[in-house]
Design a protein around this motif. Structure first.
Motif, PDB file in Angstrom:
ATOM      1  N   TRP A  52     -13.308   2.957  -9.565  1.00 22.10           N
ATOM      2  CA  TRP A  52     -13.950   2.600  -8.713  1.00 22.10           C
ATOM      3  C   TRP A  52     -15.491   3.034  -8.953  1.00 22.10           C
ATOM      4  O   TRP A  52     -16.186   2.383  -8.783  1.00 22.10           O
ATOM      5  CB  TRP A  52     -13.848   2.321  -7.220  1.00 22.10           C
ATOM      6  N   ILE A  78      -9.413   1.271   1.156  1.00 23.71           N
ATOM      7  CA  ILE A  78      -8.366   1.413  -0.074  1.00 23.71           C
ATOM      8  C   ILE A  78      -9.812   1.589  -1.093  1.00 23.71           C
ATOM      9  O   ILE A  78      -9.548   2.440  -1.801  1.00 23.71           O
ATOM     10  CB  ILE A  78      -8.064   0.166  -0.514  1.00 23.71           C
ATOM     11  N   LYS A  79     -10.465   0.957  -1.630  1.00 23.18           N
ATOM     12  CA  LYS A  79     -11.248  -0.005  -2.467  1.00 23.18           C
ATOM     13  C   LYS A  79     -12.478   1.122  -2.306  1.00 23.18           C
ATOM     14  O   LYS A  79     -13.096   1.373  -3.335  1.00 23.18           O
ATOM     15  CB  LYS A  79     -11.894  -1.167  -2.525  1.00 23.18           C
ATOM     16  N   THR A 138      -5.641  -4.493  -8.360  1.00 25.45           N
ATOM     17  CA  THR A 138      -4.834  -5.137  -7.501  1.00 25.45           C
ATOM     18  C   THR A 138      -6.477  -6.283  -6.603  1.00 25.45           C
ATOM     19  O   THR A 138      -6.270  -7.572  -6.194  1.00 25.45           O
ATOM     20  CB  THR A 138      -4.409  -4.733  -6.216  1.00 25.45           C
ATOM     21  N   ALA A 139      -7.668  -5.531  -6.814  1.00 28.83           N
ATOM     22  CA  ALA A 139      -8.133  -6.195  -6.332  1.00 28.83           C
ATOM     23  C   ALA A 139      -9.300  -7.607  -7.062  1.00 28.83           C
ATOM     24  O   ALA A 139      -8.928  -9.010  -6.367  1.00 28.83           O
ATOM     25  CB  ALA A 139      -9.493  -5.425  -5.911  1.00 28.83           C
ATOM     26  N   TRP A 157      -4.641   6.279  -2.136  1.00 29.59           N
ATOM     27  CA  TRP A 157      -4.283   4.806  -2.234  1.00 29.59           C
ATOM     28  C   TRP A 157      -3.627   4.344  -3.727  1.00 29.59           C
ATOM     29  O   TRP A 157      -4.614   4.407  -4.951  1.00 29.59           O
ATOM     30  CB  TRP A 157      -5.230   3.555  -1.454  1.00 29.59           C
ATOM     31  N   HIS A 158      -2.488   3.651  -3.454  1.00 25.45           N
ATOM     32  CA  HIS A 158      -1.811   2.974  -4.472  1.00 25.45           C
ATOM     33  C   HIS A 158      -1.344   1.676  -4.364  1.00 25.45           C
ATOM     34  O   HIS A 158      -0.671   1.524  -2.985  1.00 25.45           O
ATOM     35  CB  HIS A 158      -1.413   3.046  -5.412  1.00 25.45           C
ATOM     36  N   THR A 159      -2.197   0.657  -4.719  1.00 28.76           N
ATOM     37  CA  THR A 159      -1.167  -0.626  -3.808  1.00 28.76           C
ATOM     38  C   THR A 159      -1.465  -2.144  -5.362  1.00 28.76           C
ATOM     39  O   THR A 159      -1.312  -1.074  -6.268  1.00 28.76           O
ATOM     40  CB  THR A 159      -3.022  -1.378  -3.907  1.00 28.76           C
ATOM     41  N   VAL A 197       0.733  -0.438   0.206  1.00 30.04           N
ATOM     42  CA  VAL A 197       0.261   0.043   0.156  1.00 30.04           C
ATOM     43  C   VAL A 197       0.921   1.355  -0.063  1.00 30.04           C
ATOM     44  O   VAL A 197       1.485   1.026   0.640  1.00 30.04           O
ATOM     45  CB  VAL A 197      -1.027  -1.011   1.380  1.00 30.04           C
ATOM     46  N   ILE A 254      -9.560  -6.453  -0.827  1.00 28.19           N
ATOM     47  CA  ILE A 254      -8.919  -5.891  -0.410  1.00 28.19           C
ATOM     48  C   ILE A 254      -9.338  -4.842   0.276  1.00 28.19           C
ATOM     49  O   ILE A 254     -10.376  -4.663   0.376  1.00 28.19           O
ATOM     50  CB  ILE A 254      -7.939  -4.929  -1.470  1.00 28.19           C
ATOM     51  N   CYS A 313      -5.290   1.010 -10.159  1.00 30.70           N
ATOM     52  CA  CYS A 313      -5.013  -0.156  -9.600  1.00 30.70           C
ATOM     53  C   CYS A 313      -5.095  -0.494  -8.943  1.00 30.70           C
ATOM     54  O   CYS A 313      -4.655  -1.623  -8.837  1.00 30.70           O
ATOM     55  CB  CYS A 313      -3.366   1.456  -8.975  1.00 30.70           C
ATOM     56  N   ASN A 314      -6.132   0.200  -8.458  1.00 25.85           N
ATOM     57  CA  ASN A 314      -7.106  -0.759  -7.099  1.00 25.85           C
ATOM     58  C   ASN A 314      -7.777  -1.714  -7.541  1.00 25.85           C
ATOM     59  O   ASN A 314      -8.293  -2.657  -6.881  1.00 25.85           O
ATOM     60  CB  ASN A 314      -7.295   0.734  -5.986  1.00 25.85           C
TER      61      ASN A 314
END
Length: 645
Positions: free
Chosen positions: A100, A128-129, A112-113, A33-35, A9, A124, A108-109
């Motif tokens: 989202w 964040i999401k 990642t999810a 946030w970037h994940t 994160v 995640i 990015c999220n």
């Protein structure tokens, strides 16, 4: 073989949002946030397409936080195939910070999810999401967007403020020293109560993975412009909470996976086209990966009926569910504990005398005096603070710290290796008291070298060498094991342990022998331990739904336990209390067991019905047999319902 999955994160504002978001927006926002996902020795993330680097070597630098997402059984080659497919969806031109919140962009999220969902079935963290749309839609958020996009897609982590960022507030934010960036935010707990029960499907790959990993799946095809969808959505989510496994729980007995597929979102439309979904709401029900039924429209009663039918097909009820056995169903599952407070100063003095009489082996890490100091100066005050003698003034409670428990465990290991077996029981009795503290039980469940292992291993070695284990060692160790079941996490660990050489294996050997011991107190403690084991197994079945489907229970281990109990019942002629504990253990082991057919055949071969009925006759247990009405009834029901002729 499984592989750990980590989430890195990063805060794209480098701690500045935490400092200045309140004054700029009226909201406290800890970061943008970037994940990225870290697995198979690589860090994978999405920005200018899907990128891959060594962990921690991306242009984002050091992660603010590293979260454990669990483990994956998927191999690296399969994951690489998945990434190749994902590249067709997660392209550079589709990237957008508000992925989202939009229907045609990804961020990015999102990526990642999807990866975490594919690898583990989990998700995640929500914070964040679910980055608040209203914050990112403020003038401040809009001003930050090109800067954040530049930071994400740029080659270096330079915090320089581009000309597009308006001064003074945003410029001040972006130029602020990132002193708060290394302060971790609240840790994500994938087992916490806030876990979602609905999978949000972004593309066909994730949906196919869901079908593969869940026996029953309920898929809700919806869209943002569908009023009937909004009407039935709360009922769908209610059913998911009641009848669905939490996200990340694979094939939990008695449940289905609930998935929501928004036709307006990303590549989710491909899933709808694959199953010819043209109207919303549409519900499709899957069994073992194949379409099993379909329902169109917003009928709440119809949806609930279809879900119930799917669960019935996927998890047929256990045949024992139909039995009228209130005597078994009403057995209290609270563990049997041994809570008697001993005179602590007396047992400490006795232990010290045993230590003084022993000769420490050459090269031992601690001297006899150091071992006695550990017990008397650290362990004894803790035990006294929790076990005040009747009439004595209470003492301030002392917590069992990991440091103290580690020193005590080391001292126990050294003493067990140097003292005769019949001199160790005062030390075990101290641990017996400590195991009534759930904090101690929790620590033991996480320790690689726990006191249970130390004492059980010594007993196993003595058995293997043909040495008789002293009665006092056996009795106090059995009582310590009884108390270990006070801590649910430790009890669950013991009954699920799969090691050939470990607590469960060594405990079982001690238990089987102790059920036949000549001493009545030892037999009583052993029967209590058998009950605690059976109750813990039964509790887990209730958690798993009590169905008749596949189970992770160890059939061979339970056959060993049932065989030992039947033999002990046959020999027990004096103690009605011991008979009661063993019959209750037998009933709980057989009731709702996924291996009930195997156990039924075993009970028939061992003539269990005859043995149980003999306990009711004169001389079967005392001069007149079992006399307590509730115990007699339990024996009668167990013999009639679970033991073939």
């Amino acid at each position: 073989m499984t592989t750990p999955v980590k989430l890195y994160v990063y805060d794209l504002t480098r701690g500045m949002a935490r400092q200045m978001s309140m004054q700029l927006t009226g909201r406290q926002i800890d970061g943008i946030w970037h994940t990225s996902v870290v697995v198979f020795g690589k860090e994978i993330f999405y920005g200018r397409g899907i990128s891959m680097t060594a962990p921690g070597k991306s242009h984002h630098g050091t992660p603010l936080e590293t979260l454990d997402m669990g483990e994956t059984a998927i191999d690296e080659e399969t994951f690489n195939d998945y990434l190749r497919e994902m590249r067709t969806f997660y392209t550079a031109e589709k990237y957008h910070l508000l992925g989202w919140c939009t229907t045609s962009h990804f961020n990015c999220n999102n990526f990642t999810a999807d990866c975490v969902g594919f690898l583990t079935g989990g998700s995640i963290p929500d914070h964040i999401k679910d980055l608040p749309r209203d914050f990112l839609s403020t003038p401040f958020g809009q001003a930050l967007r090109p800067t954040i996009d530049g930071m994400f897609q740029g080659p270096t982590p330079s915090p320089a403020v581009p000309p597009s960022v308006p001064p003074p507030a945003a410029a001040s934010l972006l130029n602020s020293v990132a002193s708060h960036a290394q302060r971790p935010s609240e840790a994500y707990n994938p087992q916490g109560p806030s876990r979602s029960h609905v999978y949000h499907i972004m593309n066909p790959t994730v949906f196919n993975s869901l079908l593969k990993n869940h026996q029953a799946v309920v898929a809700f095809f919806t869209s943002s412009t569908c009023p009937p969808c909004r009407m039935i959505e709360p009922h769908f989510e209610r059913l998911a909470e009641q009848k669905g496994a939490a996200v990340g729980e694979t094939n939990k007995a008695g449940t289905a996976a609930f998935a929501k597929i928004n036709l307006d979102s990303g590549a989710a439309g491909s899933v709808a086209r694959e199953y010819s979904v043209r109207v919303t709401p549409t519900f499709i029900f899957f069994l073992n990966g194949s379409k099993n039924g379909e329902m169109k429209g917003a009928s709440v009663a119809g949806l609930e009926s279809e879900v119930n039918f799917l669960l019935y097909q996927a998890h047929p009820p256990h045949p024992h569910q139909k039995l009228n056995v209130p005597e078994v169903r009403s057995i209290s599952l609270d563990p049997i504990l041994f809570t008697q407070n001993p005179p602590l100063d007396t047992i400490n003095t006795k232990l010290a005398s045993f230590i003084d009489a022993s000769t420490p082996p050459a090269g031992r890490a601690l001297t006899n005096d150091q071992l006695k100091q550990t017990i008397s100066k650290e362990v004894l005050p803790y035990l006294k603070s929790r076990n005040t003698a009747p009439g004595a003034p209470s003492l301030p409670a002392i917590a069992a710290t990991p440091a103290m428990l580690e020193k005590w465990t080391l001292a126990s290991e050294l003493l067990v290796s140097s003292l005769p077996l019949d001199s160790v029981f005062p030390l075990i009795d101290m641990w017996r008291i400590a195991m009534l503290d759930v904090a101690v039980g929790t620590w033991v469940s996480t320790s690689s070298e726990s006191p249970l292992k130390v004492f059980l291993k010594k007993a196993k070695e003595a058995q293997d060498e043909g040495v008789d284990i002293p009665r006092n060692y056996t009795l106090v160790l059995l009582r310590t094991l009884l108390n270990s079941f006070k801590t649910p996490v430790l009890a669950a660990q013991i009954i699920k342990e799969e090691e050939e050489e470990g607590v469960r294996s060594w405990m079982t050997g001690l238990l089987v022998n102790s059920l036949l011991h000549q001493d009545a107190n030892v037999r009583s403690a052993a029967a209590g331990l058998a009950f605690n084991v059976a109750a813990a197994i039964h509790k887990q079945r209730n958690v798993d739904g009590g169905g008749g489907g596949e189970s992770s229970e160890d059939e061979g281990w339970q056959v060993e336990l049932v065989s030992a109990i039947i033999e002990a019942l046959d020999r027990e002629k004096t103690s009605e209390d011991v008979v009661h504990r063993m019959v209750a253990s037998l009933a709980l082991l057989v009731f709702l067991s996924p291996s009930h057919e195997t156990l039924s055949q075993l009970l028939e071969a061992l003539q269990a019905k005859t043995i149980l009925k003999e306990k009711l006759a004169k001389g079967g247990c005392g001069p007149n047999g079992v006399t307590k009405k509730d115990v007699r009834k339990l024996i009668e029901v167990t013999a009639a319902q679970f033991c073939p002729v």
